[in-house]
Every structure is written in structure tokens, then in C-alpha cells.
Design a protein around this motif. Structure first.
Motif, PDB file in Angstrom:
ATOM      1  N   ASP A  21      -3.039  27.431  19.041  1.00 21.26           N
ATOM      2  CA  ASP A  21      -4.430  27.084  18.730  1.00 21.26           C
ATOM      3  C   ASP A  21      -4.700  27.246  17.239  1.00 21.26           C
ATOM      4  N   GLU A  22      -4.164  28.292  16.646  1.00 15.59           N
ATOM      5  CA  GLU A  22      -4.371  28.536  15.221  1.00 15.59           C
ATOM      6  C   GLU A  22      -3.702  27.452  14.378  1.00 15.59           C
ATOM      7  N   ALA A  23      -2.513  27.014  14.792  1.00 13.49           N
ATOM      8  CA  ALA A  23      -1.818  25.938  14.075  1.00 13.49           C
ATOM      9  C   ALA A  23      -2.609  24.636  14.161  1.00 13.49           C
ATOM     10  N   ILE A  24      -3.175  24.354  15.313  1.00  8.34           N
ATOM     11  CA  ILE A  24      -3.984  23.141  15.481  1.00  8.34           C
ATOM     12  C   ILE A  24      -5.258  23.247  14.654  1.00  8.34           C
ATOM     13  N   PHE A  25      -5.866  24.420  14.608  1.00 11.55           N
ATOM     14  CA  PHE A  25      -7.051  24.598  13.769  1.00 11.55           C
ATOM     15  C   PHE A  25      -6.721  24.321  12.304  1.00 11.55           C
ATOM     16  N   GLN A  26      -5.582  24.811  11.835  1.00 12.22           N
ATOM     17  CA  GLN A  26      -5.189  24.583  10.442  1.00 12.22           C
ATOM     18  C   GLN A  26      -4.982  23.094  10.167  1.00 12.22           C
ATOM     19  N   THR A  34      -7.504  13.491  14.781  1.00 15.57           N
ATOM     20  CA  THR A  34      -7.488  12.905  16.122  1.00 15.57           C
ATOM     21  C   THR A  34      -6.438  13.593  16.983  1.00 15.57           C
ATOM     22  N   ARG A  35      -6.616  13.447  18.275  1.00 19.45           N
ATOM     23  CA  ARG A  35      -5.677  14.071  19.209  1.00 19.45           C
ATOM     24  C   ARG A  35      -4.275  13.513  19.021  1.00 19.45           C
ATOM     25  N   ALA A  36      -4.163  12.214  18.771  1.00 15.54           N
ATOM     26  CA  ALA A  36      -2.850  11.600  18.558  1.00 15.54           C
ATOM     27  C   ALA A  36      -2.190  12.145  17.282  1.00 15.54           C
ATOM     28  N   GLU A  37      -2.971  12.293  16.212  1.00 11.94           N
ATOM     29  CA  GLU A  37      -2.426  12.857  14.968  1.00 11.94           C
ATOM     30  C   GLU A  37      -1.955  14.288  15.172  1.00 11.94           C
ATOM     31  N   LEU A  38      -2.768  15.067  15.877  1.00 11.41           N
ATOM     32  CA  LEU A  38      -2.408  16.462  16.113  1.00 11.41           C
ATOM     33  C   LEU A  38      -1.154  16.563  16.974  1.00 11.41           C
ATOM     34  N   ALA A  39      -1.059  15.705  17.983  1.00 17.59           N
ATOM     35  CA  ALA A  39       0.122  15.713  18.851  1.00 17.59           C
ATOM     36  C   ALA A  39       1.369  15.325  18.060  1.00 17.59           C
ATOM     37  N   ALA A  40       1.254  14.332  17.189  1.00 16.28           N
ATOM     38  CA  ALA A  40       2.405  13.898  16.393  1.00 16.28           C
ATOM     39  C   ALA A  40       2.837  14.998  15.420  1.00 16.28           C
ATOM     40  N   ARG A  41       1.886  15.671  14.814  1.00 14.73           N
ATOM     41  CA  ARG A  41       2.206  16.721  13.834  1.00 14.73           C
ATOM     42  C   ARG A  41       2.817  17.961  14.483  1.00 14.73           C
ATOM     43  N   THR A  42       2.350  18.312  15.681  1.00 14.77           N
ATOM     44  CA  THR A  42       2.812  19.541  16.324  1.00 14.77           C
ATOM     45  C   THR A  42       3.994  19.315  17.254  1.00 14.77           C
ATOM     46  N   GLY A  43       4.173  18.072  17.716  1.00 15.04           N
ATOM     47  CA  GLY A  43       5.222  17.802  18.693  1.00 15.04           C
ATOM     48  C   GLY A  43       4.814  18.151  20.114  1.00 15.04           C
ATOM     49  N   LEU A  44       3.553  18.500  20.304  1.00 14.02           N
ATOM     50  CA  LEU A  44       3.025  18.818  21.629  1.00 14.02           C
ATOM     51  C   LEU A  44       2.511  17.557  22.296  1.00 14.02           C
ATOM     52  N   ASP A  45       2.392  17.592  23.624  1.00 16.19           N
ATOM     53  CA  ASP A  45       1.787  16.431  24.272  1.00 16.19           C
ATOM     54  C   ASP A  45       0.271  16.489  24.102  1.00 16.19           C
ATOM     55  N   ARG A  46      -0.360  15.353  24.319  1.00 19.63           N
ATOM     56  CA  ARG A  46      -1.794  15.230  24.045  1.00 19.63           C
ATOM     57  C   ARG A  46      -2.631  16.138  24.937  1.00 19.63           C
ATOM     58  N   ALA A  47      -2.155  16.429  26.156  1.00 18.11           N
ATOM     59  CA  ALA A  47      -2.911  17.297  27.066  1.00 18.11           C
ATOM     60  C   ALA A  47      -2.995  18.724  26.505  1.00 18.11           C
ATOM     61  N   LEU A  48      -1.893  19.249  25.963  1.00 24.52           N
ATOM     62  CA  LEU A  48      -1.913  20.594  25.379  1.00 24.52           C
ATOM     63  C   LEU A  48      -2.793  20.632  24.129  1.00 24.52           C
TER      64      LEU A  48
END
Length: 82
Positions: A21-26, A34-48
Motif C-alpha cells: 500500500d505504501e509503494a502504491i501511495f508513493q 490510473t489503476r493500469a499504470e499502477l499495475a504496470a509499475r508494481t507488477g501486481l494485478d489490477r484487483a490487488l
């Protein structure tokens, strides 16, 4: 006499979830919103990513913005959505 009950908090959140959560906040603070950008940057799926954003939103740290018909996230600092 009626006994007072106190609502106890549930189990503590897993440290991995807190770190995620902290990494996503940063990333949101850095402008990847956007959710797609965050998923691409973190390597997580969009649901997480969505679950993390919901937790951050409930905590009052981020807010939803609507730009050109797409939902994005922004830091809840009182500035207008861009």
C-alpha cells in the motif's frame, strides 16, 4: 447493570500488505495515477491495486479523480485534480 462492550480491532494487517500500500501511495504521489499504470509499475494485478487504493481512500490518503472519462487517483491534499 448492563455490561459495556468495546469493539476490538481485527487482526493486524500483514506487513507485506502495508508495504505494498505504501509503494502504491508513493507511485500516486509521483503522478502515476490510473489503476493500469499502477499495475504496470508494481507488477501486481489490477484487483490487488484496486484493493490497495480502496484502503488508502478509506484512510483519507488518496481520492478519486475523473479526467477524460477515466478514473485516476490523486493524493488527498486539497489541490484540484489535474
Amino acid at each position: 447493570m448492563q455490561q459495556q462492550t468495546v469493539r476490538r480491532p481485527g487482526r493486524p494487517r500483514d506487513p507485506n500488505v502495508i508495504a505494498r500500500d505504501e509503494a502504491i501511495f508513493q507511485l500516486i504521489a509521483d503522478g502515476h495515477a490510473t489503476r493500469a499504470e499502477l499495475a504496470a509499475r508494481t507488477g501486481l494485478d489490477r484487483a490487488l491495486v484496486q484493493l490497495a487504493c480502496q484502503r488508502l481512500h478509506r484512510a483519507g490518503r488518496i481520492r478519486q479523480c475523473l479526467a477524460n472519462g477515466a478514473v485516476s487517483w490523486s493524493v488527498a491534499d486539497g489541490t484540484p485534480c489535474s
